[in-house]
Design a protein around this motif. Structure first.
Motif, PDB file in Angstrom:
ATOM      1  N   ALA A 284      92.458 -20.746   8.660  1.00 33.76           N
ATOM      2  CA  ALA A 284      93.943 -21.245   8.713  1.00 33.76           C
ATOM      3  C   ALA A 284      93.583 -22.888   8.707  1.00 33.76           C
ATOM      4  CB  ALA A 284      94.653 -21.067   9.894  1.00 33.76           C
ATOM      5  N   GLN A 285      92.424 -23.473   9.199  1.00 34.37           N
ATOM      6  CA  GLN A 285      92.207 -24.897   9.190  1.00 34.37           C
ATOM      7  C   GLN A 285      92.050 -25.343   7.815  1.00 34.37           C
ATOM      8  OE1 GLN A 285      89.381 -26.521  11.934  1.00 34.37           O
ATOM      9  NE2 GLN A 285      89.124 -24.196  12.866  1.00 34.37           N
ATOM     10  N   ILE A 286      91.365 -24.267   6.974  1.00 34.07           N
ATOM     11  CA  ILE A 286      90.942 -24.849   5.528  1.00 34.07           C
ATOM     12  C   ILE A 286      92.346 -25.068   4.654  1.00 34.07           C
ATOM     13  CG2 ILE A 286      90.124 -24.189   3.201  1.00 34.07           C
ATOM     14  CD1 ILE A 286      87.770 -22.949   4.977  1.00 34.07           C
ATOM     15  N   GLU A 287      93.259 -23.777   4.877  1.00 33.14           N
ATOM     16  CA  GLU A 287      94.567 -23.782   4.292  1.00 33.14           C
ATOM     17  C   GLU A 287      95.442 -24.906   4.818  1.00 33.14           C
ATOM     18  OE1 GLU A 287      95.034 -19.007   3.485  1.00 33.14           O
ATOM     19  OE2 GLU A 287      95.997 -20.100   5.461  1.00 33.14           O
ATOM     20  N   ALA A 288      95.322 -25.231   6.010  1.00 32.36           N
ATOM     21  CA  ALA A 288      96.075 -26.502   6.399  1.00 32.36           C
ATOM     22  C   ALA A 288      95.769 -27.800   5.788  1.00 32.36           C
ATOM     23  CB  ALA A 288      96.299 -26.446   7.990  1.00 32.36           C
ATOM     24  N   ALA A 289      94.444 -28.088   5.999  1.00 30.20           N
ATOM     25  CA  ALA A 289      93.596 -29.158   5.317  1.00 30.20           C
ATOM     26  C   ALA A 289      93.964 -29.338   3.947  1.00 30.20           C
ATOM     27  CB  ALA A 289      92.333 -29.172   5.791  1.00 30.20           C
ATOM     28  N   GLU A 290      93.942 -28.164   3.328  1.00 28.05           N
ATOM     29  CA  GLU A 290      94.242 -28.091   1.858  1.00 28.05           C
ATOM     30  C   GLU A 290      95.674 -28.754   1.504  1.00 28.05           C
ATOM     31  OE1 GLU A 290      91.322 -24.782  -0.199  1.00 28.05           O
ATOM     32  OE2 GLU A 290      93.434 -24.306   0.389  1.00 28.05           O
ATOM     33  N   ARG A 291      96.567 -28.250   2.115  1.00 31.15           N
ATOM     34  CA  ARG A 291      98.181 -28.746   2.028  1.00 31.15           C
ATOM     35  C   ARG A 291      98.137 -30.159   2.286  1.00 31.15           C
ATOM     36  NH1 ARG A 291     102.349 -25.612   5.700  1.00 31.15           N
ATOM     37  NH2 ARG A 291     103.556 -26.824   4.167  1.00 31.15           N
ATOM     38  N   LEU A 292      97.505 -30.686   3.506  1.00 33.56           N
ATOM     39  CA  LEU A 292      97.556 -31.901   3.665  1.00 33.56           C
ATOM     40  C   LEU A 292      96.898 -33.064   2.704  1.00 33.56           C
ATOM     41  CD1 LEU A 292      97.356 -31.635   7.678  1.00 33.56           C
ATOM     42  CD2 LEU A 292      99.491 -32.403   6.222  1.00 33.56           C
ATOM     43  N   VAL A 293      95.869 -32.491   1.965  1.00 33.72           N
ATOM     44  CA  VAL A 293      95.099 -33.375   1.429  1.00 33.72           C
ATOM     45  C   VAL A 293      95.872 -33.543   0.016  1.00 33.72           C
ATOM     46  CG1 VAL A 293      93.172 -33.436  -0.184  1.00 33.72           C
ATOM     47  CG2 VAL A 293      92.952 -32.847   2.099  1.00 33.72           C
ATOM     48  N   ARG A 294      96.483 -32.194  -0.487  1.00 29.46           N
ATOM     49  CA  ARG A 294      97.380 -32.367  -1.756  1.00 29.46           C
ATOM     50  C   ARG A 294      98.416 -33.634  -1.509  1.00 29.46           C
ATOM     51  NH1 ARG A 294      97.777 -26.969  -1.235  1.00 29.46           N
ATOM     52  NH2 ARG A 294      96.461 -25.756  -2.198  1.00 29.46           N
ATOM     53  N   ALA A 295      98.975 -33.753  -0.499  1.00 35.73           N
ATOM     54  CA  ALA A 295     100.174 -34.746  -0.202  1.00 35.73           C
ATOM     55  C   ALA A 295      99.284 -36.075   0.101  1.00 35.73           C
ATOM     56  CB  ALA A 295     100.863 -34.317   0.918  1.00 35.73           C
ATOM     57  N   ARG A 296      98.108 -36.254   0.089  1.00 41.29           N
ATOM     58  CA  ARG A 296      97.347 -37.230   0.491  1.00 41.29           C
ATOM     59  C   ARG A 296      97.703 -37.939   1.755  1.00 41.29           C
ATOM     60  NH1 ARG A 296      94.192 -38.758  -3.699  1.00 41.29           N
ATOM     61  NH2 ARG A 296      94.582 -40.909  -3.432  1.00 41.29           N
ATOM     62  N   SER A 297      97.899 -37.024   2.714  1.00 38.75           N
ATOM     63  CA  SER A 297      97.998 -37.144   4.234  1.00 38.75           C
ATOM     64  C   SER A 297      96.751 -37.116   4.857  1.00 38.75           C
ATOM     65  CB  SER A 297      98.919 -36.355   4.778  1.00 38.75           C
ATOM     66  OG  SER A 297     100.186 -36.691   4.020  1.00 38.75           O
ATOM     67  N   LEU A 298      95.680 -36.402   4.363  1.00 36.90           N
ATOM     68  CA  LEU A 298      94.558 -36.173   5.108  1.00 36.90           C
ATOM     69  C   LEU A 298      93.382 -36.532   4.331  1.00 36.90           C
ATOM     70  CD1 LEU A 298      93.483 -34.688   7.734  1.00 36.90           C
ATOM     71  CD2 LEU A 298      93.039 -32.835   6.235  1.00 36.90           C
ATOM     72  N   ASP A 299      92.203 -37.262   4.857  1.00 37.99           N
ATOM     73  CA  ASP A 299      90.843 -37.525   3.984  1.00 37.99           C
ATOM     74  C   ASP A 299      90.318 -36.402   3.524  1.00 37.99           C
ATOM     75  OD1 ASP A 299      88.441 -38.701   3.303  1.00 37.99           O
ATOM     76  OD2 ASP A 299      88.463 -40.079   4.936  1.00 37.99           O
ATOM     77  N   PRO A 300      90.059 -36.509   2.302  1.00 37.51           N
ATOM     78  CA  PRO A 300      89.308 -35.336   1.594  1.00 37.51           C
ATOM     79  C   PRO A 300      88.132 -34.862   2.265  1.00 37.51           C
ATOM     80  CG  PRO A 300      90.087 -36.663  -0.030  1.00 37.51           C
ATOM     81  CD  PRO A 300      90.554 -37.418   1.034  1.00 37.51           C
ATOM     82  N   ASN A 301      87.518 -35.915   2.960  1.00 33.98           N
ATOM     83  CA  ASN A 301      86.168 -35.593   3.727  1.00 33.98           C
ATOM     84  C   ASN A 301      86.456 -34.617   4.635  1.00 33.98           C
ATOM     85  OD1 ASN A 301      83.905 -37.226   2.501  1.00 33.98           O
ATOM     86  ND2 ASN A 301      85.438 -38.850   2.622  1.00 33.98           N
ATOM     87  N   ARG A 302      87.506 -34.577   5.496  1.00 29.64           N
ATOM     88  CA  ARG A 302      87.876 -33.566   6.385  1.00 29.64           C
ATOM     89  C   ARG A 302      87.923 -32.231   5.857  1.00 29.64           C
ATOM     90  NH1 ARG A 302      91.027 -33.826  11.025  1.00 29.64           N
ATOM     91  NH2 ARG A 302      90.863 -31.964  12.392  1.00 29.64           N
ATOM     92  N   LEU A 303      88.357 -32.120   4.781  1.00 34.34           N
ATOM     93  CA  LEU A 303      88.505 -30.611   4.040  1.00 34.34           C
ATOM     94  C   LEU A 303      87.055 -30.512   3.668  1.00 34.34           C
ATOM     95  CD1 LEU A 303      89.924 -28.401   2.826  1.00 34.34           C
ATOM     96  CD2 LEU A 303      90.313 -30.043   0.679  1.00 34.34           C
ATOM     97  N   LEU A 304      86.272 -31.232   3.174  1.00 39.05           N
ATOM     98  CA  LEU A 304      84.731 -31.076   2.891  1.00 39.05           C
ATOM     99  C   LEU A 304      84.078 -30.345   3.891  1.00 39.05           C
ATOM    100  CD1 LEU A 304      82.387 -30.928   0.946  1.00 39.05           C
ATOM    101  CD2 LEU A 304      82.158 -33.565   1.529  1.00 39.05           C
ATOM    102  N   ALA A 305      84.330 -31.092   5.081  1.00 39.51           N
ATOM    103  CA  ALA A 305      83.587 -30.565   6.297  1.00 39.51           C
ATOM    104  C   ALA A 305      84.039 -29.327   6.578  1.00 39.51           C
ATOM    105  CB  ALA A 305      83.881 -31.613   7.481  1.00 39.51           C
ATOM    106  N   LEU A 306      85.200 -28.809   6.434  1.00 41.29           N
ATOM    107  CA  LEU A 306      85.770 -27.511   6.765  1.00 41.29           C
ATOM    108  C   LEU A 306      85.173 -26.553   5.843  1.00 41.29           C
ATOM    109  CD1 LEU A 306      89.567 -28.296   7.701  1.00 41.29           C
ATOM    110  CD2 LEU A 306      87.663 -27.297   9.419  1.00 41.29           C
ATOM    111  N   TYR A 307      85.224 -26.854   4.430  1.00 40.17           N
ATOM    112  CA  TYR A 307      84.608 -26.094   3.507  1.00 40.17           C
ATOM    113  C   TYR A 307      83.043 -25.675   3.679  1.00 40.17           C
ATOM    114  CZ  TYR A 307      88.459 -26.592  -0.144  1.00 40.17           C
ATOM    115  OH  TYR A 307      89.604 -26.205  -0.846  1.00 40.17           O
ATOM    116  N   THR A 308      82.348 -26.571   4.125  1.00 39.14           N
ATOM    117  CA  THR A 308      81.044 -26.520   4.403  1.00 39.14           C
ATOM    118  C   THR A 308      80.645 -26.082   5.774  1.00 39.14           C
ATOM    119  OG1 THR A 308      80.756 -28.797   4.705  1.00 39.14           O
ATOM    120  CG2 THR A 308      80.444 -27.849   2.597  1.00 39.14           C
ATOM    121  N   GLU A 309      81.490 -25.663   6.980  1.00 40.67           N
ATOM    122  CA  GLU A 309      81.288 -25.524   8.088  1.00 40.67           C
ATOM    123  C   GLU A 309      80.571 -23.924   8.195  1.00 40.67           C
ATOM    124  OE1 GLU A 309      84.658 -24.481  11.330  1.00 40.67           O
ATOM    125  OE2 GLU A 309      84.453 -26.771  11.251  1.00 40.67           O
TER     126      GLU A 309
END
Length: 497
Positions: A284-309
């Protein structure tokens, strides 16, 4: 205690006949109500008893407040000065959340810029609330909250948005402290009950709920949610409550508090921030981060950290993307060109196909372009690098072998353009050389540059499928007002993304 609670309940009564504050966002909660007029009612006061930084109303018009100075944006102070605020509000509301990244960044800059307000404004808050509501639609809670606090969120319309934003970002106690410290805003009983629990006064919260039931100022859905929140044992064995529609931030927090947190996948973007909490499941964290990254509302590095967690334990969708990113990330860290070449196509395809290509380019574009990769992977790495913020550096030493890539490199370098055959490439080439359209130029010279930029952004809503003449006009206009970087990034994204 009982007398004061009854007085509070009676005071909330007239709100039933009042219309909820108007907003373009249907999920904003009706957490505040307008009490009956009283001669001794205290005026709204700044939230001085909390950590919220505010500005007294009247000192500066709120539609002039921003987070980015003219020195940072490069925009003239009169960017909005000659425009009709209602027209600006409509253009802002029409901007899509899935636009080209360069256009998303441009619009966000306009939303956050500190500029002179429109001279013709009869309502000084029209543009301000249009900006706030656009940020909330994009899920940019931090920016919206900061803008509200800087402008002053002491009246009901502003405080309502600040309150909901605080609930969605998990700042419940701070929101309730601010509500208590500002007697000029009148909370509805559900909001008051919630805040009593956050202050630890569960007995007073239960008494207030009983009072609200007795005098009929709390509807059935609110009664059930608040009842479950205050005494979940009374509902043990019963089916979970049906979330109200539209789901408000307060209802979301109540459901979350009883362990029935709704999925945010089908909720507005602003709710996705709640799934970034560490207590939420990894998927759920990854899916939420992906939605926000698509809208340019979240730094992609936050998504990267979740992908590699963690290590994905399943396959398909999110797990395949996480696995592909982990494989590529390990290859890059190891500095193995062949391993990178093997991992790159799969990672890029999975990210691109789910709308995350721009984020992928931002994360890896520059690093990939520096590697000595086999020809096929090298060509892909070049295109990804040209989609990154470092496109000019990537293009500097590039030696493309394909005509389309050579055209992209020429755009990035600012060289003379010889487009490959095709309507899109021809439109891009014309846009990078043509004169700006007269209608947009006229707006810009009349103190309506912001309006013209929003118009140009809407011309590119369809991306590479946009009308070729719209592409020409939008690119030419961006160049004419000195936004060369934005024009080049837009052209590269049209061509390559």
């Amino acid at each position: 205690m009982r007398a004061s609670l009854l007085a509070l309940a009676v005071l909330a009564g007239p709100a039933l006949a009042d219309d909820a504050p108007l907003s373009a966002i249907p999920w904003l909660s009706d957490s505040l109500s307008a009490p009956a007029p009283r001669t001794d009612e205290p005026a709204a006061t700044p939230l001085t008893d909390t950590d919220v930084t505010v500005m007294a109303l009247g000192e500066t018009r709120r539609d002039a407040v921003g987070l980015l100075s003219v020195g940072l944006t490069g925009l003239p102070r009169d960017t909005f000065a000659g425009s009709d605020p209602a027209r600006l509000a409509r253009l802002i509301a029409d901007q899509p959340a899935d636009a080209l990244p360069a256009m998303q960044d441009l619009v966000t800059m306009l939303l956050l810029a500190e500029l002179d307000p429109p001279r013709a404004a009869t309502d000084p808050d029209t543009l301000f609330f249009a900006r706030i509501d656009a940020l909330l639609r994009l899920g940019a809670l931090d920016q919206a909250q900061a803008l509200l606090e800087r402008a002053g969120a002491t009246d009901q319309a502003a405080f309502r948005r600040w309150w909901d934003t605080s609930l969605l970002s998990g700042n419940d106690v701070r929101a309730c402290d601010a509500m208590t410290a500002n007697p000029g805003v009148a909370p509805t009983l559900p909001a008051r009950i919630f805040c009593l629990t956050r202050g630890g006064d569960w007995a007073a919260a239960a008494l207030t709920l009983d009072t609200g039931r007795a005098i009929g100022v709390i509807d059935e859905n609110e009664q059930e949610l608040l009842g479950r929140f205050l005494d979940p044992e009374l509902y043990e064995g019963e089916p979970p409550p049906v979330p109200p529609r539209p789901l408000t931030p307060l209802a979301f927090r109540l459901l979350d508090g009883i362990g029935e947190t709704p999925s945010t996948r089908d909720l507005p973007l602003a709710f996705a921030a709640a799934d970034l909490r560490p207590t939420t499941g990894w998927k759920a964290q990854i899916e939420a981060a992906e939605r926000l990254v698509r809208a340019r509302s979240l730094d992609p590095n936050r998504l990267l950290a979740l992908y590699t967690e963690n290590r994905p334990a399943a396959s398909g969708g999110v797990w395949d993307r996480a696995r592909a990113i982990q494989r590529l990330d390990a290859a890059l860290l190891g500095g193995d060109p062949q391993a990178v070449a093997d991992a790159l196509p799969g990672a890029w395809t999975r990210m691109r196909d789910t709308g995350l290509g721009p984020a992928f380019a931002q994360l890896y574009g520059a690093a990939l372009a520096r590697m000595d990769l086999p020809p096929a992977s090298g060509a892909l790495a070049l295109r990804i690098g040209l989609l990154s913020p470092d496109y000019d550096r990537v293009a500097r030493d590039a030696e493309p072998s394909l005509a389309r890539d050579a055209f992209a490199v020429a755009i990035a370098r600012g060289d003379d353009l010889v487009p490959p055959v095709g309507p899109l490439t021809q439109a891009i080439a014309d846009g990078m050389t043509a004169d700006a359209p007269a209608n947009l130029t006229r707006l810009a010279t009349d103190g309506r540059l912001g309006e013209a930029l929003l118009e140009a952004a809407l011309m590119l809503t369809e991306g590479a499928e946009a009308d070729p003449q719209d592409i020409v006009d939008a690119l030419a206009f961006l160049r004419s007002v000195g936004m060369i970087d934005v024009a080049r990034r837009t052209a590269l994204q049209l061509l390559l993304a």
